[in-house]
Write an enzyme that holds these catalytic residues in place. Structure first.
Site, PDB file in Angstrom:
ATOM      1  N   ASP A  92      15.778 -18.933  11.291  1.00  0.00           N
ATOM      2  CA  ASP A  92      15.924 -18.140  12.513  1.00  0.00           C
ATOM      3  C   ASP A  92      14.703 -18.220  13.421  1.00  0.00           C
ATOM      4  OD1 ASP A  92      14.709 -16.727  10.312  1.00  0.00           O
ATOM      5  OD2 ASP A  92      14.772 -14.888  11.496  1.00  0.00           O
ATOM      6  N   GLU A 119      14.913 -14.206   8.433  1.00  0.00           N
ATOM      7  CA  GLU A 119      13.645 -13.834   7.808  1.00  0.00           C
ATOM      8  C   GLU A 119      12.893 -12.876   8.710  1.00  0.00           C
ATOM      9  OE1 GLU A 119       9.623 -13.383   7.125  1.00  0.00           O
ATOM     10  OE2 GLU A 119      10.238 -14.673   8.799  1.00  0.00           O
TER      11      GLU A 119
END
Length: 393
Positions: free
Chosen positions: A81, A138
């Site tokens: 991400d 994350e």
């Protein structure tokens, strides 16, 4: 220790995986919503012969490759991400999505693990089970838990698990690998002071919540200075203050948002106790009430000694023994939701130098940051050395 040259196949493929990273970089996705990146990753892994499992905890992926009959099982994780940040690097592959950019290097972490994955699938120079884990969110610190709650380690058991992060400011070709604490825990605190609004000219008829907020901001720093032992580490950062609508109205409420970090569980507990006490007493002294929303996000990473030693040996075999160092745990207090995985499975989280140049050397979470493509073949070679060493023939 004698270093092993980077495999020729990895070196020759480096530019191809740099181009892959650039494609990911140009199309960043946030949090748990990473369908484009996940589809690209899964497609490549299928082409290379992995048994690919998608949709784990959302867009999480596990690619499994079993070779021989070896009983050992290793997990290697990369995050996918990006961040809600407007990029200003001016790079030809800069983000094409306004307000989003890969400002932490997850594009590079993904590309590096894919480079290793291609090589390991082609050579199959190991005996056991390789589990490659590609994780969303994350940054929001929900991705690891989401995958675990969806049966990650029950469906794909691992005897040890590993991950790395790039480190701006550390030269490419250097690494930090160590047992024990690596970074800090992360907690998020929202404090809302509730008073009585009124006219700014007659404060005696109001109960001003901003007074309690202001005293609390100052008092919080005394917790670190006077309650935490000098040899330990803790951080309390004020990230956001919200109060009022205009200059001559005393507001009803004032809100304080904090980031709290510690390397040790006992320090984490102490910080919560002292923050609650300081907020409560500062509110009372100002004649207002306080509400505290204390969210525990992730624990500090704790690398297990045996698995850290294995990682150090693998990384040193690529970079050289003198290029792998240890640092005090308090050197930086960044948090990682990989810590949840390490609470379930022994393992090690380490860092690889991202360089010291104008862009790559600046801090992560910065609009001028970029992952260093020179790290891709080095990181891939480290993953190969680790996987082949752990799953010895």
């Amino acid at each position: 220790m004698t270093t092993t040259p980077i495999p020729a196949a990895i070196s020759s493929a480096a530019s191809r995986f740099a181009e892959l990273r650039h494609r990911i970089h140009a199309h960043p996705e946030l949090g748990a919503d990473v369908p484009r990146t996940a589809a690209m990753v899964a497609g490549l892994l299928r082409e290379w012969g992995y048994d690919v499992h998608t949709g784990i905890g959302g867009h999480g992926i596990v690619a499994q490759l079993k070779v021989g009959n070896g009983p050992r099982r290793i997990g290697i994780r990369a995050d996918m991400d990006a961040l809600p940040l407007q990029e200003r690097t001016g790079l030809p592959y800069a983000s094409e999505v306004p307000g989003r950019m890969h400002a932490c290097g997850h594009d590079g972490h993904t590309a590096t693990l894919l480079a290793a994955a291609e090589y390991l699938a082609a050579t199959r120079n190991f005996d056991g089970t390789l589990n490659l884990i590609f994780q969303p969110d994350e940054e929001g610190m929900t991705g690891a838990l989401s995958m675990m709650e969806d049966g990650l380690f029950e469906r794909f058991p691992c005897d040890a698990i590993y991950a790395f992060h790039n480190a701006p400011g550390l030269p490419v070709g250097m690494a930090v690998v160590q047992p024990g604490a690596q970074g800090g825990s992360s907690d998020r605190v929202t404090v809302t002071f509730r008073g009585k609004g009124g006219h700014g000219a007659i404060p005696n008829r109001a109960a001003d919540p901003t007074l309690a907020l202001a005293h609390t901001v100052v008092a919080l720093q005394g917790i670190i200075a006077r309650n935490v032992a000098p040899v330990d580490a803790g951080v309390i950062s004020v990230g956001q203050i919200e109060a009022g609508t205009t200059y001559n109205i005393i507001p009803e409420t004032a809100t304080l948002k904090l980031s709290v970090r510690a390397t040790l569980p006992e320090v984490r507990k102490l910080l919560e106790e002292r923050i609650r006490a300081v907020v409560t007493h500062q509110a009372a002294s100002a004649g207002v009430e306080a509400e505290i929303d204390y969210q525990h996000l992730v624990p500090a990473i704790r690398n297990t000694p045996a698995e850290a030693a294995i990682a150090r040996e693998a990384v040193a075999s690529v970079l050289g023994n003198d290029k792998v160092i240890q640092v005090p745990p308090s050197t930086q207090m960044g948090s990682e939701d990989f810590a949840w995985m390490l609470e379930k499975v022994p393992g090690c989280y380490f860092v690889l130098g991202n360089g010291t140049g104008e862009w790559v050397g600046c801090s992560v979470h910065n609009d001028g940051y970029d992952f260093n493509d020179a790290l891709i073949p080095l990181g891939a070679a480290c993953w190969v050395a680790l996987a082949e060493g752990y799953l010895k023939l």
